[in-house]
Design a protein around this motif. Structure first.
Motif, PDB file in Angstrom:
ATOM      1  N   ALA A 263       0.902  -1.234   0.030  1.00 39.53           N
ATOM      2  CA  ALA A 263      -0.018   0.056   0.139  1.00 39.53           C
ATOM      3  C   ALA A 263       0.861   1.493   0.099  1.00 39.53           C
ATOM      4  N   ALA A 264       1.918   1.314   0.772  1.00 36.22           N
ATOM      5  CA  ALA A 264       2.908   2.353   0.743  1.00 36.22           C
ATOM      6  C   ALA A 264       3.618   2.525  -0.610  1.00 36.22           C
TER       7      ALA A 264
ATOM      8  N   LEU B 154      -8.764  -5.424  -0.107  1.00 31.56           N
ATOM      9  CA  LEU B 154      -7.849  -6.307   0.700  1.00 31.56           C
ATOM     10  C   LEU B 154      -7.444  -5.438   2.152  1.00 31.56           C
ATOM     11  N   ARG B 155      -7.173  -3.912   1.901  1.00 34.74           N
ATOM     12  CA  ARG B 155      -7.059  -3.296   3.041  1.00 34.74           C
ATOM     13  C   ARG B 155      -8.271  -3.135   3.869  1.00 34.74           C
ATOM     14  N   ILE B 156      -9.665  -3.052   3.346  1.00 38.25           N
ATOM     15  CA  ILE B 156     -10.848  -3.164   3.822  1.00 38.25           C
ATOM     16  C   ILE B 156     -11.344  -4.477   4.577  1.00 38.25           C
TER      17      ILE B 156
ATOM     18  N   ALA C 231      -8.737  -6.531   5.696  1.00 32.42           N
ATOM     19  CA  ALA C 231      -7.996  -6.594   6.785  1.00 32.42           C
ATOM     20  C   ALA C 231      -8.361  -5.733   7.992  1.00 32.42           C
ATOM     21  N   VAL C 232      -8.698  -4.358   7.653  1.00 29.51           N
ATOM     22  CA  VAL C 232      -9.133  -3.415   8.714  1.00 29.51           C
ATOM     23  C   VAL C 232     -10.380  -4.140   9.547  1.00 29.51           C
ATOM     24  N   THR C 233     -11.425  -4.706   8.747  1.00 31.32           N
ATOM     25  CA  THR C 233     -12.631  -5.182   9.235  1.00 31.32           C
ATOM     26  C   THR C 233     -12.018  -6.542  10.452  1.00 31.32           C
ATOM     27  N   LYS C 234     -11.260  -7.301   9.922  1.00 29.34           N
ATOM     28  CA  LYS C 234     -11.029  -8.388  10.729  1.00 29.34           C
ATOM     29  C   LYS C 234     -10.114  -7.976  12.101  1.00 29.34           C
ATOM     30  N   ILE C 235      -9.208  -6.771  11.722  1.00 34.30           N
ATOM     31  CA  ILE C 235      -8.404  -6.368  12.854  1.00 34.30           C
ATOM     32  C   ILE C 235      -9.366  -5.669  14.109  1.00 34.30           C
ATOM     33  N   ARG C 236     -10.366  -4.852  13.500  1.00 37.77           N
ATOM     34  CA  ARG C 236     -11.295  -4.317  14.245  1.00 37.77           C
ATOM     35  C   ARG C 236     -12.059  -5.124  15.050  1.00 37.77           C
TER      36      ARG C 236
ATOM     37  N   LEU D 186      -3.669   0.056  11.333  1.00 31.26           N
ATOM     38  CA  LEU D 186      -5.009   0.914  11.252  1.00 31.26           C
ATOM     39  C   LEU D 186      -4.472   2.472  11.420  1.00 31.26           C
ATOM     40  N   LEU D 187      -3.402   2.770  12.025  1.00 32.38           N
ATOM     41  CA  LEU D 187      -3.125   4.294  12.273  1.00 32.38           C
ATOM     42  C   LEU D 187      -2.707   4.632  10.793  1.00 32.38           C
ATOM     43  N   GLY D 188      -1.856   3.599  10.049  1.00 28.04           N
ATOM     44  CA  GLY D 188      -1.483   3.891   8.809  1.00 28.04           C
ATOM     45  C   GLY D 188      -2.350   4.046   7.730  1.00 28.04           C
ATOM     46  N   ASN D 189      -3.479   3.268   7.691  1.00 26.93           N
ATOM     47  CA  ASN D 189      -4.405   2.900   6.589  1.00 26.93           C
ATOM     48  C   ASN D 189      -5.764   3.376   7.102  1.00 26.93           C
ATOM     49  N   GLU D 190      -6.333   3.444   8.291  1.00 26.37           N
ATOM     50  CA  GLU D 190      -7.787   3.450   8.516  1.00 26.37           C
ATOM     51  C   GLU D 190      -7.670   4.384   9.837  1.00 26.37           C
TER      52      GLU D 190
END
Length: 612
Positions: free
Chosen positions: A81-82, A105-107, A109-114, A148-152
């Motif tokens: 992503a970077a 993929l980012r969305i 990953a964010v959903t699973k992590i959250r 999360l800080l870097g992507n959402e």
């Protein structure tokens, strides 16, 4: 032959030009190759950076977040992503091809992590759970929060807010219930506003108040309470109230305060270090986040302390609490946790004024004590001076560990008031001798108690030592005056005449001298006997009485004349009398033969050790 050689020559020249051409072509091909390799390397990097491998896709979509491969591929996704963002900034057209895949993929990953982190935070809330276990487990996944800080950022903020809200409630309810249970195991009898140093023992309380069950003196005594600031007890495990209740154990306030604040110190240090590590903050940002989590708990404990102190009259407890805070503040500094600095200041800002107020109340109570209301007079140490001695030695011994100037000033004021009080009570005795006995007994007792706890060179010890010496000397003079007053007067007069060179005037004193020699010879034994009995009756401290009667020989060079015992002074007096009688004017006096030998007198007086 010539023709053949010519042809050969022309062939050679055409070969050399062909070689040159080939060389040029080879050089050009080399450059092209290098250029193509460079382009390929660059393009390869770009394509590698942009291509999304199938392993990454399956791990992010299918692997549980707790599996190591999910974490590895998440880091890969973060790097991709970077890289895409960087290439987009340079205007690379190929980014458009992978942008959609990466976003999806980012969305995911964010959903699973959250979901995973929120689930962990919610698990803290279950009743009877030890939230520290899942909290520590979260540290293994701290990269999730960084991702999360870097992507959402919105999701990162949501998680942080949820964490703050949950932990803030947990700490508040835990501390509120712990504090409530702790206070149930406090001693039932605590100092009240009537329990001051200058209050007479017989003082009645209000008509409806319950009779006082304990002696007031215990409020002023340190006993074993000082051990709460010793290194072993300071960091001992916290008190468990329900086991204490079952075992019918009770504790003074400072022990409860230590337990509560040790728990607070430990949890705050853990919390602060967790926040710094997991939420990737430092400096003032870390402190702000810490106060968002612990703020409500800290203000609740401050409010509780403030309300407790408004009705607290136990100066030793408050002073020990101050010293507990000073030590805990040092521990927090050693652990490199500045988060509680403001809280420690606030606690001290509540404790110091209360401590000073209680001390001032005690000073005032001694100042306003009327000796005539204290009941029967007695030459033994007074209970108010005993309270002072115990109290002062308690505070001095605590203060020596971390000295404080203001405490020394207040103790100095209290000492002045107690000295004045002792003089006021002494003035109630009719005879000077009784006054001196009372003063010596009180000074001696205060000195004894102080020396047990305070350093020998402390101001209090020195000051009472001087007072005791001065009064002891005056008492010895009072003691020697009735039986040997005539002798003292004559020796002083004669020495003054000799000094002024008027020794001739001694000639007219033969009759007086003869009478003094015979009087001393006949009565000194019985006088010394009654004198020593008198002393031993008067003094509560046997050692003190002994030193007044007979000063034990000492090698200490600074022993002053005032510290020497009555018998030593008697020997000196008789020695001076001998010297006066050896003057030419009195040398021929027949009664000189009846003088007692000085050495014989010393041997006899040495036998006069008081018998108990």
């Amino acid at each position: 032959m010539e023709q053949m050689l010519g042809a050969f020559q022309s062939d050679l020249s055409s070969i050399s030009s062909e070689i040159r051409t080939l060389q040029e072509q080879s050089g050009a091909m080399n450059i092209r190759l290098r250029n193509r390799q460079a382009v390929r390397g660059k393009l390869g990097e770009l394509v590698d950076g942009l291509v999304v491998p199938s392993a990454l896709v399956t791990a992010i979509l299918e692997a549980p977040v707790t599996e190591p491969r999910f974490l590895e591929q998440l880091q890969e996704l973060d790097a991709k992503a970077a890289a895409v963002r960087e290439q987009e900034a340079r205007g690379t057209a190929a980014c458009a091809d992978v942008r959609g895949v990466l976003d999806r993929l980012r969305i995911k990953a964010v959903t699973k992590i959250r979901e995973f982190i929120l689930q962990k935070i919610y698990s803290f809330r279950k009743p009877m759970t030890n939230y520290q276990i899942p909290q520590t487990a979260l540290l293994k996944y701290r990269f999730f929060y960084q991702f999360l800080l870097g992507n959402e950022r919105a999701t990162a903020k949501e998680i942080r807010d949820e964490y703050v809200e949950t932990l803030s409630k947990i700490y508040l309810s835990y501390y509120r219930s712990y504090l409530g249970r702790l206070m149930k195991v406090q001693y039932e009898e605590v100092a009240e506003k009537d329990d001051l140093m200058g209050v007479e023992d017989t003082a009645k309380k209000g008509f409806f108040s319950k009779p006082s069950l304990r002696s007031r003196n215990t409020i002023f005594t340190l006993g074993t309470r000082g051990s709460v600031i010793s290194p072993t007890e300071l960091e001992a495990p916290i008190l468990v109230p329900h086991t204490a209740q079952r075992g019918e154990q009770r504790y003074p306030f400072e022990a409860l305060f230590r337990s509560q604040h040790y728990a607070l110190l430990d949890n705050s240090c853990r919390e602060y270090l967790f926040i710094c590590e997991f939420f990737v903050v430092s400096g003032s940002a870390a402190q702000d986040l810490f106060h968002a989590v612990m703020g409500r708990t800290l203000s609740m404990t401050l409010k509780h302390l403030e309300s407790y102190l408004t009705d607290c009259y136990d100066a030793i407890a408050v002073f020990l609490c101050i010293h507990i805070v000073l030590r805990f503040r040092n521990i927090a500094a050693k652990r490199d946790v500045p988060a509680l600095d403001r809280y420690w200041e606030q606690v001290l800002a509540l404790l110091w004024p209360r401590f000073e107020l209680i001390l001032e109340m005690n000073i005032q109570s001694v100042r306003s004590t009327d000796p005539q209301r204290l009941g029967g007079l007695d030459t033994r140490p007074h209970y108010i001076t005993r309270r002072y001695a115990e109290f002062s030695s308690a505070l001095v011994s605590i203060n020596q560990t971390i000295p404080n100037e203001r405490t020394m000033q207040l103790l100095g004021q209290l000492q002045v008031e107690v000295e004045n009080f002792v003089l006021r009570v002494a003035a109630e005795f009719s005879s000077r001798k009784e006054q001196l006995v009372f003063l010596i007994n009180n000074y001696d007792m205060m000195l004894g108690v102080l020396m047990e706890r305070a350093a020998d060179d402390s101001k209090e010890v020195e000051s009472f030592q001087q007072l005791l010496n001065a009064r002891t000397q005056e008492f010895i003079e009072e003691l020697l005056s009735p039986p040997f007053g005539g002798l003292v007067a004559f020796v002083k007069e004669a020495e003054a005449l000799i000094e002024r060179g008027q020794a001739e005037r001694l000639r007219g004193e033969e009759a007086r001298v003869t009478q003094l020699i015979r009087g001393f010879g006949s009565s000194w034994k019985s006088s010394v006997e009654s004198l020593s009995q008198d002393v031993m009756r008067s003094f509560t401290n046997f050692k003190n009485g002994t030193s007044i009667i007979q000063h034990h020989p000492t090698s200490h060079p600074s022993v002053t004349f005032s510290e020497q015992g009555a018998l030593t002074q008697l020997i000196q007096l008789y020695h001076r009398f001998h010297r006066v009688l050896s003057q030419p004017q009195l040398r021929a006096l027949p009664a000189r033969a009846e003088l007692i030998n000085i050495h014989h007198l010393m041997v006899e007086l040495k036998k006069h050790k008081p018998n108990f």
